[in-house]
Design an enzyme around this catalytic site. Structure first.
Site, short mmCIF file in Angstrom:
data_model
loop_
_atom_site.label_atom_id
_atom_site.label_comp_id
_atom_site.label_asym_id
_atom_site.label_seq_id
_atom_site.Cartn_x
_atom_site.Cartn_y
_atom_site.Cartn_z
N GLU A 198 1.20 -1.15 0.41
CA GLU A 198 -0.32 -0.32 -0.07
C GLU A 198 1.08 0.96 -0.09
O GLU A 198 2.08 2.06 0.27
CB GLU A 198 -0.75 -0.18 1.39
CG GLU A 198 -1.96 -1.02 1.25
CD GLU A 198 -3.34 -0.62 0.85
OE1 GLU A 198 -3.10 0.49 -0.62
OE2 GLU A 198 -4.03 -1.53 0.12
N ASP A 223 -19.31 -7.21 -9.92
CA ASP A 223 -19.09 -6.38 -9.25
C ASP A 223 -18.34 -4.92 -8.86
O ASP A 223 -18.88 -4.16 -9.15
CB ASP A 223 -18.31 -7.24 -7.98
CG ASP A 223 -18.19 -6.42 -6.90
OD1 ASP A 223 -19.43 -5.69 -6.28
OD2 ASP A 223 -17.46 -6.29 -5.66
#
Length: 276
Positions: A198, A223
Site C-alpha cells: 500500500e 461487481d
C-alpha cells in the site's frame, strides 16, 4: 587461439555496433522507438542465426569467392528482414520487457498487489491468454457501465499484472479478484486475506488486507461494474470515462488508488490492450 576469420570478425563488429545502437534507442522509452528497437533486434538475431547455420555448412570452392560471399551476405540480410516482418515472437517478447509501464512493475495502491501471490493452475499466464479469456467479461461490464471494454480490461490487466499476480487466499484458492477491490464493512461475500503493498503518504508499505473473493471472473467484472455505476464516488468516471484521460484520471481523482502515478500507468497499459 582465435579461430574467427577476418570476414567473421567484421560481421561480429557490425553486430556489436548494431546492438549498441538498439540499446541507445531503447533508452528513449518512446513507444515507437521501443517497437522499432524490438523489430530491429529480432531481424539482427535472425541474421546472426542464419550466418551461424551457413558457416556450419560445407561450402564449395565456387561459393568461397569474395563476390559469392558478398551476394550470400546480402541474401542472408534480406531473408532475415523478411522473416522478421512475419515475426517469430521475439520482438513482442522484448517489447513487453522494455516497456516501462509493464504491469509487472506497477504496484497500484488500491489494488494492493499481493507481495507473494502466485496464480493457481488454470489461470491465464500470458498477455494474449488474459485478453482472450477476459474479453467477454469486459464487454459485459462495458454494457453495464457505458465505459469502453478496452478501458475495463486494461484496468484489470494493470491491477493483476495481466493475470500473473492475482490475489489468492491463504489456502491457495483463487479470489478471481482482478480489480483489487477490498472487502469493507459492507461486503457480505467471501474474503481473501493477504499481505499487500500500500502507498501511505506516497511511501510503499507492506500490510495485511482483506479483499473480496468471487466464485468466478464473471462475478468479479459484474461487481466492479456495479461499484462504478452505483457509487457517487465514481460519478465523474462514468460521465467522462469514454475518453482515455477521463477514465484514468477520473479513477485517480476518485481515490481508486493512492499511487500518484496511477493514471499514467493505467493509460499506458490500456494502450496495449487488443480485444480478441
Amino acid at each position: 587461439m582465435n579461430n574467427v576469420s577476418p570476414d567473421n570478425s567484421a560481421s561480429l563488429a557490425m553486430d556489436v555496433k548494431s546492438l549498441a545502437k538498439l540499446r541507445l534507442d531503447a533508452k528513449q522509452n518512446a513507444p515507437k522507438a521501443l517497437q522499432d528497437t524490438a523489430r530491429q533486434f529480432e531481424a539482427l538475431f535472425l541474421n546472426m542465426m542464419i550466418k551461424s547455420m551457413r558457416q556450419a555448412s560445407p561450402t564449395s570452392d565456387m561459393a568461397s569467392g569474395q563476390d559469392a560471399q558478398l551476394y550470400t551476405s546480402m541474401l542472408d540480410q534480406q531473408l532475415s528482414q523478411t522473416m522478421a516482418k512475419r515475426g517469430i515472437g521475439l520482438a513482442d517478447y522484448l517489447l513487453r520487457q522494455m516497456t516501462p509501464s509493464q504491469p509487472s512493475l506497477a504496484v497500484p495502491a488500491s489494488a494492493a498487489q499481493p507481495v507473494a501471490a502466485v496464480s493457481p493452475p488454470g489461470q491465464p499466464s500470458t498477455v494474449e491468454n488474459f485478453q482472450a479469456q477476459m474479453a467477454a467479461h469486459a464487454q459485459e461490464a462495458a454494457q453495464l457501465t457505458g465505459l469502453p471494454a478496452t478501458f475495463i480490461l486494461g484496468q484489470a490487466a494493470l491491477e493483476s499484472g495481466w493475470g500473473r499476480r492475482q490475489i489468492v487466499a491463504a489456502d491457495g484458492s483463487p479470489s478471481h479478484n482482478l480489480f483489487g477491490l477490498k472487502a469493507g464493512a459492507s461486503w457480505q461475500g467471501k474474503v481473501a486475506e493477504t499481505t499487500t503493498t500500500e502507498y501511505v503518504g506516497g511511501v510503499a508499505k507492506k500490510m495485511v488486507q482483506k479483499f473480496r473473493a468471487y466464485d468466478n471472473y464473471a462475478d468479479a467484472f459484474r461487481d466492479y461494474a456495479a461499484l462504478l455505476r452505483r457509487s457517487p464516488r465514481y460519478e465523474q468516471v462514468i460521465a467522462k470515462g469514454h475518453t482515455l484521460t477521463g477514465f484514468s484520471e477520473g479513477l485517480q481523482k476518485a481515490g481508486y488508488a493512492t499511487d500518484p502515478h496511477y493514471a499514467d500507468k493505467l493509460s499506458r497499459v490500456i494502450q496495449q490492450v487488443r480485444l480478441v
